[in-house]
Design a protein around this motif. Structure first.
Motif, PDB file in Angstrom:
ATOM      1  N   THR A   3      39.551  32.270  28.645  1.00  0.00           N
ATOM      2  CA  THR A   3      38.396  33.037  29.107  1.00  0.00           C
ATOM      3  C   THR A   3      38.023  32.630  30.533  1.00  0.00           C
ATOM      4  O   THR A   3      38.409  31.554  31.012  1.00  0.00           O
ATOM      5  CB  THR A   3      37.175  32.800  28.197  1.00  0.00           C
ATOM      6  OG1 THR A   3      36.770  31.422  28.330  1.00  0.00           O
ATOM      7  CG2 THR A   3      37.498  33.126  26.746  1.00  0.00           C
ATOM      8  N   LYS A   4      37.235  33.475  31.193  1.00  0.00           N
ATOM      9  CA  LYS A   4      36.764  33.151  32.540  1.00  0.00           C
ATOM     10  C   LYS A   4      35.927  31.875  32.523  1.00  0.00           C
ATOM     11  O   LYS A   4      36.006  31.062  33.442  1.00  0.00           O
ATOM     12  CB  LYS A   4      35.930  34.307  33.107  1.00  0.00           C
ATOM     13  CG  LYS A   4      36.754  35.494  33.504  1.00  0.00           C
ATOM     14  CD  LYS A   4      35.888  36.571  34.127  1.00  0.00           C
ATOM     15  CE  LYS A   4      36.742  37.780  34.474  1.00  0.00           C
ATOM     16  NZ  LYS A   4      35.963  38.828  35.135  1.00  0.00           N
ATOM     17  N   GLU A   5      35.144  31.715  31.465  1.00  0.00           N
ATOM     18  CA  GLU A   5      34.315  30.523  31.352  1.00  0.00           C
ATOM     19  C   GLU A   5      35.171  29.258  31.275  1.00  0.00           C
ATOM     20  O   GLU A   5      34.841  28.233  31.885  1.00  0.00           O
ATOM     21  CB  GLU A   5      33.399  30.625  30.120  1.00  0.00           C
ATOM     22  CG  GLU A   5      32.323  31.685  30.248  1.00  0.00           C
ATOM     23  CD  GLU A   5      32.830  33.118  30.036  1.00  0.00           C
ATOM     24  OE1 GLU A   5      33.921  33.312  29.442  1.00  0.00           O
ATOM     25  OE2 GLU A   5      32.136  34.053  30.494  1.00  0.00           O
ATOM     26  N   VAL A   7      38.186  28.918  32.523  1.00  0.00           N
ATOM     27  CA  VAL A   7      38.781  28.742  33.851  1.00  0.00           C
ATOM     28  C   VAL A   7      37.760  28.104  34.794  1.00  0.00           C
ATOM     29  O   VAL A   7      38.071  27.146  35.512  1.00  0.00           O
ATOM     30  CB  VAL A   7      39.303  30.081  34.411  1.00  0.00           C
ATOM     31  CG1 VAL A   7      39.743  29.932  35.866  1.00  0.00           C
ATOM     32  CG2 VAL A   7      40.446  30.612  33.555  1.00  0.00           C
ATOM     33  N   LEU A   8      36.534  28.605  34.784  1.00  0.00           N
ATOM     34  CA  LEU A   8      35.490  28.038  35.637  1.00  0.00           C
ATOM     35  C   LEU A   8      35.238  26.575  35.294  1.00  0.00           C
ATOM     36  O   LEU A   8      35.075  25.737  36.190  1.00  0.00           O
ATOM     37  CB  LEU A   8      34.193  28.839  35.518  1.00  0.00           C
ATOM     38  CG  LEU A   8      34.180  30.180  36.235  1.00  0.00           C
ATOM     39  CD1 LEU A   8      32.957  30.987  35.826  1.00  0.00           C
ATOM     40  CD2 LEU A   8      34.208  29.979  37.742  1.00  0.00           C
ATOM     41  N   ASP A  31      36.273  35.352  42.461  1.00  0.00           N
ATOM     42  CA  ASP A  31      36.639  36.256  41.372  1.00  0.00           C
ATOM     43  C   ASP A  31      37.721  35.605  40.519  1.00  0.00           C
ATOM     44  O   ASP A  31      38.551  34.855  41.034  1.00  0.00           O
ATOM     45  CB  ASP A  31      37.165  37.580  41.947  1.00  0.00           C
ATOM     46  CG  ASP A  31      37.363  38.642  40.877  1.00  0.00           C
ATOM     47  OD1 ASP A  31      36.596  38.672  39.894  1.00  0.00           O
ATOM     48  OD2 ASP A  31      38.311  39.445  41.015  1.00  0.00           O
ATOM     49  N   ILE A  32      37.680  35.911  39.236  1.00  0.00           N
ATOM     50  CA  ILE A  32      38.715  35.467  38.297  1.00  0.00           C
ATOM     51  C   ILE A  32      39.117  36.671  37.469  1.00  0.00           C
ATOM     52  O   ILE A  32      38.264  37.339  36.885  1.00  0.00           O
ATOM     53  CB  ILE A  32      38.202  34.347  37.369  1.00  0.00           C
ATOM     54  CG1 ILE A  32      37.841  33.108  38.175  1.00  0.00           C
ATOM     55  CG2 ILE A  32      39.241  34.025  36.288  1.00  0.00           C
ATOM     56  CD1 ILE A  32      37.139  32.032  37.362  1.00  0.00           C
ATOM     57  N   GLN A  33      40.401  36.942  37.432  1.00  0.00           N
ATOM     58  CA  GLN A  33      40.953  38.018  36.599  1.00  0.00           C
ATOM     59  C   GLN A  33      41.984  37.395  35.660  1.00  0.00           C
ATOM     60  O   GLN A  33      42.771  36.548  36.088  1.00  0.00           O
ATOM     61  CB  GLN A  33      41.608  39.095  37.452  1.00  0.00           C
ATOM     62  CG  GLN A  33      40.673  39.794  38.411  1.00  0.00           C
ATOM     63  CD  GLN A  33      39.612  40.619  37.702  1.00  0.00           C
ATOM     64  OE1 GLN A  33      39.897  41.271  36.701  1.00  0.00           O
ATOM     65  NE2 GLN A  33      38.398  40.582  38.218  1.00  0.00           N
ATOM     66  N   ILE A  34      41.953  37.826  34.410  1.00  0.00           N
ATOM     67  CA  ILE A  34      42.902  37.321  33.424  1.00  0.00           C
ATOM     68  C   ILE A  34      43.685  38.501  32.876  1.00  0.00           C
ATOM     69  O   ILE A  34      43.104  39.491  32.441  1.00  0.00           O
ATOM     70  CB  ILE A  34      42.168  36.569  32.293  1.00  0.00           C
ATOM     71  CG1 ILE A  34      41.403  35.385  32.894  1.00  0.00           C
ATOM     72  CG2 ILE A  34      43.144  36.120  31.218  1.00  0.00           C
ATOM     73  CD1 ILE A  34      40.416  34.736  31.953  1.00  0.00           C
ATOM     74  N   VAL A  39      46.521  34.081  35.197  1.00  0.00           N
ATOM     75  CA  VAL A  39      45.179  34.033  35.773  1.00  0.00           C
ATOM     76  C   VAL A  39      45.294  34.260  37.276  1.00  0.00           C
ATOM     77  O   VAL A  39      46.145  33.681  37.944  1.00  0.00           O
ATOM     78  CB  VAL A  39      44.507  32.666  35.493  1.00  0.00           C
ATOM     79  CG1 VAL A  39      43.141  32.590  36.161  1.00  0.00           C
ATOM     80  CG2 VAL A  39      44.393  32.424  33.991  1.00  0.00           C
ATOM     81  N   ILE A  41      42.978  34.175  40.736  1.00  0.00           N
ATOM     82  CA  ILE A  41      41.717  33.681  41.292  1.00  0.00           C
ATOM     83  C   ILE A  41      41.639  34.052  42.762  1.00  0.00           C
ATOM     84  O   ILE A  41      42.590  33.862  43.514  1.00  0.00           O
ATOM     85  CB  ILE A  41      41.609  32.146  41.143  1.00  0.00           C
ATOM     86  CG1 ILE A  41      41.662  31.754  39.669  1.00  0.00           C
ATOM     87  CG2 ILE A  41      40.334  31.627  41.807  1.00  0.00           C
ATOM     88  CD1 ILE A  41      41.787  30.276  39.427  1.00  0.00           C
ATOM     89  N   CYS A  73      49.087  30.669  37.287  1.00  0.00           N
ATOM     90  CA  CYS A  73      47.842  30.936  38.002  1.00  0.00           C
ATOM     91  C   CYS A  73      48.191  31.242  39.453  1.00  0.00           C
ATOM     92  O   CYS A  73      48.870  30.461  40.114  1.00  0.00           O
ATOM     93  CB  CYS A  73      46.919  29.723  37.924  1.00  0.00           C
ATOM     94  SG  CYS A  73      45.427  29.880  38.923  1.00  0.00           S
TER      95      CYS A  73
END
Length: 100
Positions: A3-5, A7-8, A31-34, A39, A41, A73
């Motif tokens: 999830t983006k969370e 990754v952050l 920005d983050i796209q999965i 991933v 970024i 990534c």
């Protein structure tokens, strides 16, 4: 799937060694796209002349690729919008004594 969370949270382990604070709270991650197990970024640096840019990008890629379910990534370094201290989290502003 990651999830983006997640990754952050992983990116919070990557600190700018000159400033001593992580790239997420500094506001460097735009920005983050999965897409499945990949991933993407989009991020920036505090200045185009940042001497530790290659190290930060490498560390960011490594911590994300270590997450379960992430095969690769890709990080795009962008300069628009230009970074400024207003992009920092309130936590970082307070810790670094920056008043915005």
């Amino acid at each position: 799937m990651v999830t983006k969370e997640e990754v952050l949270e992983a990116l919070k382990a990557v600190a700018d060694p000159e400033i001593g604070y992580d790239v997420v709270n500094l506001g460097l991650v735009y920005d983050i796209q999965i897409n499945g197990n990949r991933v993407y970024i989009k991020m920036t640096m505090t200045a185009p002349t940042c001497p530790v840019t290659p190290w930060i990008l490498s560390e960011a890629q490594q911590v994300v690729e270590e997450l379960p379910g992430v095969e690769a990534c890709d990080i795009e370094l962008v300069w628009d919008p230009p970074w400024n201290p207003k992009m920092m989290s309130d936590e970082a502003k307070q810790a670094l004594n920056i008043d915005y």
